[in-house]
Write a protein that holds these residues in place. Sequence first.
Motif, PDB file in Angstrom:
ATOM      1  N   ILE A   1       0.995  -1.275  -0.485  1.00  0.00           N
ATOM      2  CA  ILE A   1      -0.106  -0.068   0.051  1.00  0.00           C
ATOM      3  C   ILE A   1       0.900   1.662  -0.001  1.00  0.00           C
ATOM      4  CG2 ILE A   1      -1.613   1.104   1.253  1.00  0.00           C
ATOM      5  CD1 ILE A   1      -2.881  -1.462   2.596  1.00  0.00           C
TER       6      ILE A   1
ATOM      7  N   ILE B   1      -1.927   7.263   4.300  1.00  0.00           N
ATOM      8  CA  ILE B   1      -2.848   6.688   4.817  1.00  0.00           C
ATOM      9  C   ILE B   1      -4.066   7.184   4.194  1.00  0.00           C
ATOM     10  CG2 ILE B   1      -3.092   9.257   6.032  1.00  0.00           C
ATOM     11  CD1 ILE B   1      -4.370   5.852   7.569  1.00  0.00           C
ATOM     12  N   ALA B   2      -3.851   7.670   2.707  1.00  0.00           N
ATOM     13  CA  ALA B   2      -4.740   8.267   1.784  1.00  0.00           C
ATOM     14  C   ALA B   2      -4.542   6.676   2.041  1.00  0.00           C
ATOM     15  CB  ALA B   2      -4.236   9.298   1.453  1.00  0.00           C
TER      16      ALA B   2
ATOM     17  N   TYR C   1      -4.343   4.155   2.075  1.00  0.00           N
ATOM     18  CA  TYR C   1      -4.934   2.669   3.197  1.00  0.00           C
ATOM     19  C   TYR C   1      -6.468   2.643   3.437  1.00  0.00           C
ATOM     20  CZ  TYR C   1      -5.657  -0.087   7.311  1.00  0.00           C
ATOM     21  OH  TYR C   1      -5.464  -1.461   7.935  1.00  0.00           O
ATOM     22  N   GLU C   2      -6.526   4.098   3.473  1.00  0.00           N
ATOM     23  CA  GLU C   2      -8.045   4.151   3.695  1.00  0.00           C
ATOM     24  C   GLU C   2      -8.614   3.691   2.621  1.00  0.00           C
ATOM     25  OE1 GLU C   2      -8.849   9.044   5.423  1.00  0.00           O
ATOM     26  OE2 GLU C   2      -8.918   8.456   4.141  1.00  0.00           O
TER      27      GLU C   2
ATOM     28  N   SER D   1      -8.988   0.217   3.177  1.00  0.00           N
ATOM     29  CA  SER D   1      -9.777  -1.101   4.005  1.00  0.00           C
ATOM     30  C   SER D   1     -11.122   0.047   3.670  1.00  0.00           C
ATOM     31  CB  SER D   1      -9.287   0.110   5.376  1.00  0.00           C
ATOM     32  OG  SER D   1      -9.175   1.399   4.825  1.00  0.00           O
ATOM     33  N   PHE D   2     -11.269   0.485   2.385  1.00  0.00           N
ATOM     34  CA  PHE D   2     -12.906   1.366   2.006  1.00  0.00           C
ATOM     35  C   PHE D   2     -13.263   0.071   1.715  1.00  0.00           C
ATOM     36  CE2 PHE D   2     -16.251   3.131   0.110  1.00  0.00           C
ATOM     37  CZ  PHE D   2     -17.044   3.541   1.488  1.00  0.00           C
ATOM     38  N   TYR D   3     -12.727  -0.228   0.248  1.00  0.00           N
ATOM     39  CA  TYR D   3     -13.215  -1.428  -0.437  1.00  0.00           C
ATOM     40  C   TYR D   3     -13.332  -3.057  -0.018  1.00  0.00           C
ATOM     41  CZ  TYR D   3     -14.443   3.265  -2.979  1.00  0.00           C
ATOM     42  OH  TYR D   3     -14.805   4.100  -3.529  1.00  0.00           O
ATOM     43  N   ASN D   4     -13.706  -3.455  -0.853  1.00  0.00           N
ATOM     44  CA  ASN D   4     -14.011  -5.189   0.758  1.00  0.00           C
ATOM     45  C   ASN D   4     -13.261  -6.293  -0.577  1.00  0.00           C
ATOM     46  OD1 ASN D   4     -16.644  -5.452  -1.263  1.00  0.00           O
ATOM     47  ND2 ASN D   4     -17.116  -6.048   0.609  1.00  0.00           N
TER      48      ASN D   4
ATOM     49  N   GLU E   1     -20.504  -7.026  -0.381  1.00  0.00           N
ATOM     50  CA  GLU E   1     -22.505  -6.397  -0.313  1.00  0.00           C
ATOM     51  C   GLU E   1     -22.590  -7.056  -2.065  1.00  0.00           C
ATOM     52  OE1 GLU E   1     -22.482  -5.030   2.377  1.00  0.00           O
ATOM     53  OE2 GLU E   1     -21.002  -5.220   2.730  1.00  0.00           O
TER      54      GLU E   1
END
Lengths: 777, 157
Positions: free
Chosen positions: B45, B57-58, B60-61, B64-67, B122
Motif C-alpha cells: 500500500i 494513510i490516504a 490505506y483509507e 480498507s474501504f472497499y472489500n 455486498e
Amino acid sequence: MLEIEIDGKKAQVPDGSTVMDAAQQLGVYIPHFCYHKKLSIAANCRMCLVQVEKAPKPLPACATPVTNGMKVFTHSDLAVKAQKGVMEFLLINHPLDCPICDQGGECQLQDMSVGYGPMQSRYTEEKHVVFHKDVGPLISMQEMSRCIHCTRCVRFGQEVAGIMELGMANRNMHSEIMTFVGRSVDSELSGNMIDLCPVGALTSKPFRYTARSWELQRRKSVSPHDSVGANLVVQVKHDNVMRVLPRENEAVNECWISDKERFSYQALNSDARLTKPMVKQGGEWREVEWNVALDYVAHGLKDIVRDHGGDAVAALAAQHATVEELFLLGKLMKGMGSGNIDFRTRQSDFGTDFKRAGAPWLGMRLAEIKDLDAALVVGSFLRKDHPLIAQRLRQAAKKWTKVSLLSVAGDDQLIKLYGSLTVAPSQLALALAAVVRAAAEAKGVAVPAGLENAAVCDESRKIAASLLEGEKRAIFLGNVATQCADATQLHALANQLGAITGATVGFLGESGNTVGAHLAWALPSQANARQMFAQPRRGYVLYGVEPELDCANPQPVMAALKQAAMVVVMSPFKSPAALEYADAILPVAPFTETSGTFVNIEGRVQSFNGVVKPRGETRPGWKVLRVLGNVLNLDGFAYTSSEQVRDEVLGAGVEFAAALDNGLNGVTIALPGAAASGLQRIADVPIHFADPLARRAPALAQTADGVAPTLRAAAATLAAIGVESGASVRVRQGHGETVLVARLDDKVPAGCVRVAAAHPTTAMLGEMFGDITVERA
Amino acid sequence: MFSADTLQKFAREVAKYPAEQKQSAVMACLAHAQEEKGWLPPEAIEAVADYLGMPPIAAYEVASFYNMYDLKPVGKYKITVCTNLPCALSGGYHAGEYLQQKLGVGYGETTADGKFTLKEGECMGACGDAPVFIVNNRSMCSHMHPEQIDKLLEECK
C-alpha cells in the motif's frame, strides 16, 4: 450580495456564502461538530441540519449555499427534530464516560447532548468498541470509541499542517481514525488537532488526568518561542501552569499554535527550575538571599569596572527576553561604561551594524502574507523555524501565491513550491545574486555592480520572473540568512532584488522578541556577540541565554567564560553548564511569571502580565535589573512598573512599533569567492531545542523532532568520507569533536554535512556554518 | 517491490488521468498490486502511495474501504458470498451457511490448507441470479444452490 433571513433576522451576505456563514454573521448559533471555519466543508456530522423554506427535508447549514431570498429556520419543529435525531445517533456508540474524560467540561458533544440529546438512550444493543492507538508523545488516542467521525483532525492534517498523517480507515460503523500502520503523528502543528477534536477522542497526553477544565483559570499571554508572537491562553491551577492553548487572533496566529508553544510549559514546572539565588564561594555553590546575591554581583562587576574599565564587562541576552529586560540590561551596561551588549547569539556576520536604517522586521503585516502574488524565502528551515509563517505561506501557495525557496537543505516544507534552489551555505549569496541578476536582465535594467560573475540558471530566472509579476511580492530572509557568514551580503542582495522587482524585503526573525530587542537597543556600541568572546572580558552577564547551546560558535564563548573573573547568569533554570562557568546564578522569571512586552516580527507590540506567581524566590527580570541598577548606584533605575519601562522604550499605547526599516546604508556588494575545498557544516536549530523552555520539555524531547542529531549527507559525500549510512563518524571542529551516526540524506548539498546545533551532543563543535572534518570512527 | 509487468500496468493507469491528479489511479493500482502479491500488505500500500505521490494513510483509507481489497493474506480461492437483501431473500444465507459447513470456516477465515477463504460481500449487481458468489474478485457464480456449490468446490483445485 444575497439576501437571507434566518429565524426572522435579515442579512446581506456575499455570493458563495453558506447558511452557516450567514448565521455566524447574524450571531445565530447553529449546532455543529465537523464544521470549522478554517477547514474545508465535510458535512458529515449532520448536526447543523436546519429547515429551509421550500426545501422538502432539512439541509446541513455548513454545506448549503445561500440563495437570494432564502428563509432559514433553525428552531422550527423540523429543524429541532432533525438535530435531536442526529444527536441520538451520535450518542449511540459514544461511551458514557464523561466523568473520567479529559474533555469533560469543555466538550462540544457534552454541551450539545445537554441541549439536544435525549434524557435516556433508547439504544440497548452492544456498543461499538474502537481500539486505542499510540501516535506519539503529544496526542493521546486512548479512547477512540469517543470519536464521532467528524474528520476535523484528518482535514487539519491535509489542509493546515500540509501532511495527512491521520486518516479514516474502514467503512460505515467500522470507521476509525488511525495513522498508517501505527506510525506517530509528527507534524510540528499536531497539537492543534487536540483543540479541534470536538469530543474526548484526541486529548493532550502531557495534560492528561492532571486537572479538570473547570478548575483551571484562563490567563492571557504571548508566546516567546517564535517571531510570530502567538497569542496564548495559559491555564493555571494552584500557581502551576497546567496547559497552554492558542488564543484566537486572526492577525497573528489565527487559531493555531505550534507544538513547541503548546507543550514547552512542561519546563516551567520542572525540577530544572532555579528557585533561589546562588553564588559560588570558594568553589562551592551556596543558596543565598537576594540582597546577598545582588551585593555580590554588584561588587564583582563594580570591581572589574574600577580596575579594568567598562570595556572589561559584557552582556549577552536572549532574543526571547522581554523588551523591558533587554532595555534595562542595556541601560545597566551603559551605566557601567560598557558598550558590550548583544542578543544576536547565533549571528556570525555583523557587517550591517551601524548601517541599518532601522530594526529588521517582516516588512509587512503577517495577515498580508495571504495576499502576496509571489514570495521568495531565502535561507530558512521554514517549517521548523517558523511553523506558523510556513502555515500562512502554505495556505497562500494553495491559492495563487508563487512561493519559492532558496535554502541550504532540501527539507520538505509541505508547501507547493513554485521554484526551489538548494545550495551550500557558502553559495547562498551567489544563488541570490543570480536571482538579482536574472531579475535585472528580465526587467531590462542595468545589472548592479558586483554581480557580473553571478551564474544565472533556469530556476533563478523562473524565481526572478515570479517576483516581477503581480502586485504584491516579498523576499523573506530566514534564520540561515542572518546566521551564516554572508549575512550582510544576503541582506544587501535582498534589498537590491527588492529595488529591482518592487518586492518588499523582510526578515522572518529568530525568536519571540527579535524586533523588540533591536528596538530596546540591546545592541553593541562596542563589542558584539562575537567580539565580546573573541577578546575575552573579565566579567560577563548572561541573560536567559545558554551560550553552550545558543551561540554560533560555542567554543570561544566557553573558553572566555571559563577565564572570566565573574560570570553572572540570570535564568529561570539551573543548568549543569552554568554551574560550571558561572559565579552567581539569579533566578529570573520566565514569560509566565513576569509582566513584559514582546514585539513580534510584524512590529506588533504585545504586552502581557504574569500568569502565575514566580516560583520560589524567582523574581521578574526587570525588577532584578532595576534593583541591580540601584545597588550599583546608577541613575535612571527608578521604574515602578514594567509598563513605565515599555513606554519609555516604545512610547505609550502603541500598537505597532515605529522605526522598523530593512534598509541598509553604505554596504557594497562583494560576492564571496569560490567555496572552500573541505566539508562545510550546515547547522539547523532543531525546533524543540531552540530555546531553554522547549529544551526542557520531556514530551517534546520524545517527538520525532526531538531525536539526537545525526550527521546527514548526500551519498557522494558519505562515499568520500568512506562510510555508509548508519555508520559512526568522528566529527571535528576546532578543538571539539564528537561521534555521530551518519545518515544518508540526498537533499543535503554536495560538499556539506548537516549537523544540528543547539543540542548537547553537538555543543562541543564550532561554527554553525563553518568548516568541519569528518572521518570514519 | 513490484514486477516490471505490474509497474507497467501502474503507468498505464496513471496515464489515464491528468498529471497533477495521479492519485485518481489509486484504486486501479491497488488492484494490480493485489493481483501480484495475492493480498495488500502495508508495504505494498505504501509503495502504491509513493508511486502516486500521496500519503500512505490516504491509500490505506481506500484499501480498507472497499472489500475487494484484502488486507490479510487469503487462500488460493477467495469466495465472496453476497448477503444483501435480494440474495438473502433467495437463499443467500443458506448458501453461505452451507459453504461454511462444507469448508469448516466462518466468514473472514481461511481453511487450514490455505486453499479457501470465505468472505461476506455486498451486492454484486446480479440480483436476478441470486444467490451469487464471486471467486477471486473475478468470476461470478450464479444461482448458488447446494449442488452448484458442490460443483464449484470440485472445480477449485
